[in-house]
Scaffold this active site. Structure first.
Site, PDB file in Angstrom:
ATOM      1  N   LYS A  43       0.832  -1.217   0.000  1.00  0.00           N
ATOM      2  CA  LYS A  43       0.000   0.000   0.000  1.00  0.00           C
ATOM      3  C   LYS A  43       0.860   1.258   0.000  1.00  0.00           C
ATOM      4  O   LYS A  43       2.052   1.206   0.345  1.00  0.00           O
ATOM      5  CB  LYS A  43      -0.911  -0.023   1.228  1.00  0.00           C
ATOM      6  CG  LYS A  43      -0.154  -0.122   2.531  1.00  0.00           C
ATOM      7  CD  LYS A  43      -1.077  -0.589   3.650  1.00  0.00           C
ATOM      8  CE  LYS A  43      -0.320  -0.630   4.955  1.00  0.00           C
ATOM      9  NZ  LYS A  43      -1.147  -1.088   6.069  1.00  0.00           N
ATOM     10  N   ARG A 145     -11.006   0.322  13.890  1.00  0.00           N
ATOM     11  CA  ARG A 145     -11.224   1.080  12.645  1.00  0.00           C
ATOM     12  C   ARG A 145     -12.014   0.288  11.625  1.00  0.00           C
ATOM     13  O   ARG A 145     -12.558   0.847  10.676  1.00  0.00           O
ATOM     14  CB  ARG A 145      -9.886   1.535  12.063  1.00  0.00           C
ATOM     15  CG  ARG A 145      -8.999   0.382  11.621  1.00  0.00           C
ATOM     16  CD  ARG A 145      -7.629   0.834  11.116  1.00  0.00           C
ATOM     17  NE  ARG A 145      -6.893  -0.329  10.602  1.00  0.00           N
ATOM     18  CZ  ARG A 145      -5.648  -0.296  10.155  1.00  0.00           C
ATOM     19  NH1 ARG A 145      -4.977   0.853  10.159  1.00  0.00           N
ATOM     20  NH2 ARG A 145      -5.060  -1.372   9.698  1.00  0.00           N
ATOM     21  N   TYR A 274      14.383  31.199   6.670  1.00  0.00           N
ATOM     22  CA  TYR A 274      13.221  31.972   7.105  1.00  0.00           C
ATOM     23  C   TYR A 274      13.256  32.163   8.616  1.00  0.00           C
ATOM     24  O   TYR A 274      13.567  31.229   9.361  1.00  0.00           O
ATOM     25  CB  TYR A 274      11.933  31.261   6.704  1.00  0.00           C
ATOM     26  CG  TYR A 274      11.680  31.319   5.213  1.00  0.00           C
ATOM     27  CD1 TYR A 274      11.274  32.508   4.611  1.00  0.00           C
ATOM     28  CD2 TYR A 274      11.862  30.195   4.420  1.00  0.00           C
ATOM     29  CE1 TYR A 274      11.048  32.566   3.240  1.00  0.00           C
ATOM     30  CE2 TYR A 274      11.636  30.247   3.049  1.00  0.00           C
ATOM     31  CZ  TYR A 274      11.227  31.444   2.468  1.00  0.00           C
ATOM     32  OH  TYR A 274      11.018  31.492   1.114  1.00  0.00           O
ATOM     33  N   MET A 323      11.344  25.090   1.206  1.00  0.00           N
ATOM     34  CA  MET A 323      10.644  24.123   0.359  1.00  0.00           C
ATOM     35  C   MET A 323      11.615  23.336  -0.519  1.00  0.00           C
ATOM     36  O   MET A 323      11.447  22.131  -0.729  1.00  0.00           O
ATOM     37  CB  MET A 323       9.615  24.840  -0.525  1.00  0.00           C
ATOM     38  CG  MET A 323       8.740  23.884  -1.323  1.00  0.00           C
ATOM     39  SD  MET A 323       7.644  24.728  -2.465  1.00  0.00           S
ATOM     40  CE  MET A 323       6.557  25.600  -1.357  1.00  0.00           C
TER      41      MET A 323
HETATM   42  C1  LIG Z   1      -0.367  -1.860   6.875  1.00  0.00           C
HETATM   43  C2  LIG Z   1      -0.890  -3.153   7.328  1.00  0.00           C
HETATM   44  C3  LIG Z   1      -0.019  -4.194   7.640  1.00  0.00           C
HETATM   45  C4  LIG Z   1       1.483  -4.024   7.672  1.00  0.00           C
HETATM   46  O1  LIG Z   1       1.867  -3.428   8.873  1.00  0.00           O
HETATM   47  P1  LIG Z   1       3.409  -3.093   9.210  1.00  0.00           P
HETATM   48  O2  LIG Z   1       3.371  -2.554  10.571  1.00  0.00           O
HETATM   49  O3  LIG Z   1       3.827  -2.078   8.201  1.00  0.00           O
HETATM   50  O4  LIG Z   1       4.157  -4.362   9.061  1.00  0.00           O
HETATM   51  C5  LIG Z   1      -0.564  -5.421   7.943  1.00  0.00           C
HETATM   52  N1  LIG Z   1      -1.906  -5.605   7.966  1.00  0.00           N
HETATM   53  C6  LIG Z   1      -2.779  -4.619   7.685  1.00  0.00           C
HETATM   54  C7  LIG Z   1      -4.216  -4.883   7.747  1.00  0.00           C
HETATM   55  C8  LIG Z   1      -2.297  -3.358   7.380  1.00  0.00           C
HETATM   56  O5  LIG Z   1      -3.161  -2.374   7.138  1.00  0.00           O
END
Ligand SMILES: *Cc1c(COP(=O)(O)O)cnc(C)c1O
Length: 387
Positions: A43, A145, A274, A323
């Protein structure tokens, strides 16, 4: 480090060590044991490092079949994997909104389902498609969640089986740990017990279906509670060089680097940045690195002891990060000159700045640092035989 300038390495960039990525994957796989398959989480563009190249390297590491699945969080990420030629499973681990489910079905993704309405919608799409579509059911054991509530598994389990009957393939069940990277694993152990309890209340798989695949573990759990690996593990951060708990060090994978565009001697009292928050304490040598917060170099580092490595020497960032540029005090770096490479994350010579160190200085986690590396930075892939 004095790598020659190439078009990709002319300003600021991220070197990505695909061999280290593969070795980190091996560590997770070895820790999880022979019974657990690996589902690398890709992801957020493989945590900022570039999904196509990362997916390719992981496929080669797990050749000939590749991983049991790749994990993504967004439907568009699954579609991108398909465009890249991956025909194996894609586990959509975050809940998709109802509008996205038809696209998920078209792309052949395996969604995580967290409620009965979505399951019903998925079953309708299966009927339209004329085939049984797979899904994994998420159980909420404390993450809050997503997922079905663990304590009520008897009720929703029966209902889920009814909706799925004949139309869907209930392929897996999983939960997600919220504190597997904490020193104290008591909360993780409690989530595990809740998950086992929920599983014990679920109806058996449909006649003729294989046993459901069960999974729980992110990187930290895979490495610290091997017994919870079940049938597969879902590592992310550890593959990409972020620590999975205080005692579990991966090999660094991402190296954030920039050229020094200017190197100058400045007299005492010269101010920088800045707000003019820093002034030279005596005659100093400053280098202007061609990287700023627009590249994902956190502005917070400017006032928080942020450093870079130039010619193997750790040097402080002075003043606020802009930036597009940041200024380093090179007074203790013999021979520093324009064109030199400054390393903000990673190794140069004997020195190393770990992504977790940067995150801590910024009051955040390695995940946010890596996924915050801007598109403006070319990703340069390193592997045996050259980039
Ligand atoms: C992102 C995620 C993982 C991976 O977690 P890490 O801490 O990056 O190893 C595993 N399972 C789900 C459902 C996730 O959303």
């Amino acid at each position: 480090m004095s790598s020659p300038s190439t078009p990709l390495r002319s300003r600021a960039w991220v070197d990505v060590d695909l061999d280290a990525l593969r070795r980190n994957l091996r560590r997770v796989r070895d820790a999880a044991g022979p019974g657990a398959a690996v589902v690398p989480m890709l992801k957020a563009d493989a945590y900022g490092l570039g999904m196509p190249a990362v997916a390719d390297a992981l496929r080669r590491e797990l050749a000939p079949d590749g991983p049991w699945a790749f994990g993504v969080a967004a439907v568009a990420e699954g579609e991108a994997l398909r465009e890249g030629g991956w025909t194996g499973r894609v586990l959509l681990s975050a809940p998709a909104s109802p509008d996205e489910l038809p696209r998920a079905a078209r792309a052949g993704l395996t969604p995580a389902v967290s409620e009965l309405d979505a399951l019903g919608r998925w079953a309708e799409l299966a009927a339209e498609a004329g085939r049984r579509l797979p899904f994994h059911l998420e159980v909420d054991t404390g993450m809050g969640r997503a997922g079905f509530p663990w304590a009520e598994a008897a009720a929703w389990g029966a209902e889920a089986a009814r909706i799925a009957a004949g139309r869907l393939h209930w392929e897996g069940c999983f939960t997600h740990f919220h504190s597997a990277d904490e020193p104290d694993l008591a909360a993780t152990d409690r989530q595990w017990e809740r998950f086992r309890h929920a599983l014990s209340l679920l109806p058996a798989p449909a006649e003729g279906d294989p046993p459901r695949v069960v999974h729980t573990s992110n990187s930290a759990a895979a490495l610290r509670r091997a017994g919870y690996g079940c049938d597969l593990v879902r590592p992310g951060i550890f593959l990409y060089g972020g620590m999975a708990g205080a005692d579990v060090h991966p090999e660094p994978v991402a190296f954030l680097r920039a050229r020094l565009a200017l190197v100058r001697e400045v007299p005492a009292g010269t101010s920088v940045g800045y707000g003019a928050t820093y002034a030279a304490r005596g005659p100093e040598v400053w280098g202007t690195a061609a990287i700023g917060y627009g590249d994902g170099l956190r502005r917070a580092l400017g006032g928080a002891g942020g450093e870079a490595i130039v010619r193997g020497v750790r040097v402080p960032i002075v003043g606020r990060i802009s930036m597009d540029v940041s200024v380093l005090n090179l007074s203790h770096v013999p021979g520093a000159r324009a064109g030199d490479v400054a390393t903000f994350i990673g190794r140069d010579g004997a020195e190393e700045i770990r992504v977790d160190e940067v995150a801590e200085r910024c009051g955040t986690i390695s995940y946010e640092i890596l996924t915050g590396l801007a598109r403006r930075l070319p990703r340069v892939y390193l592997q045996a035989g050259g980039p």
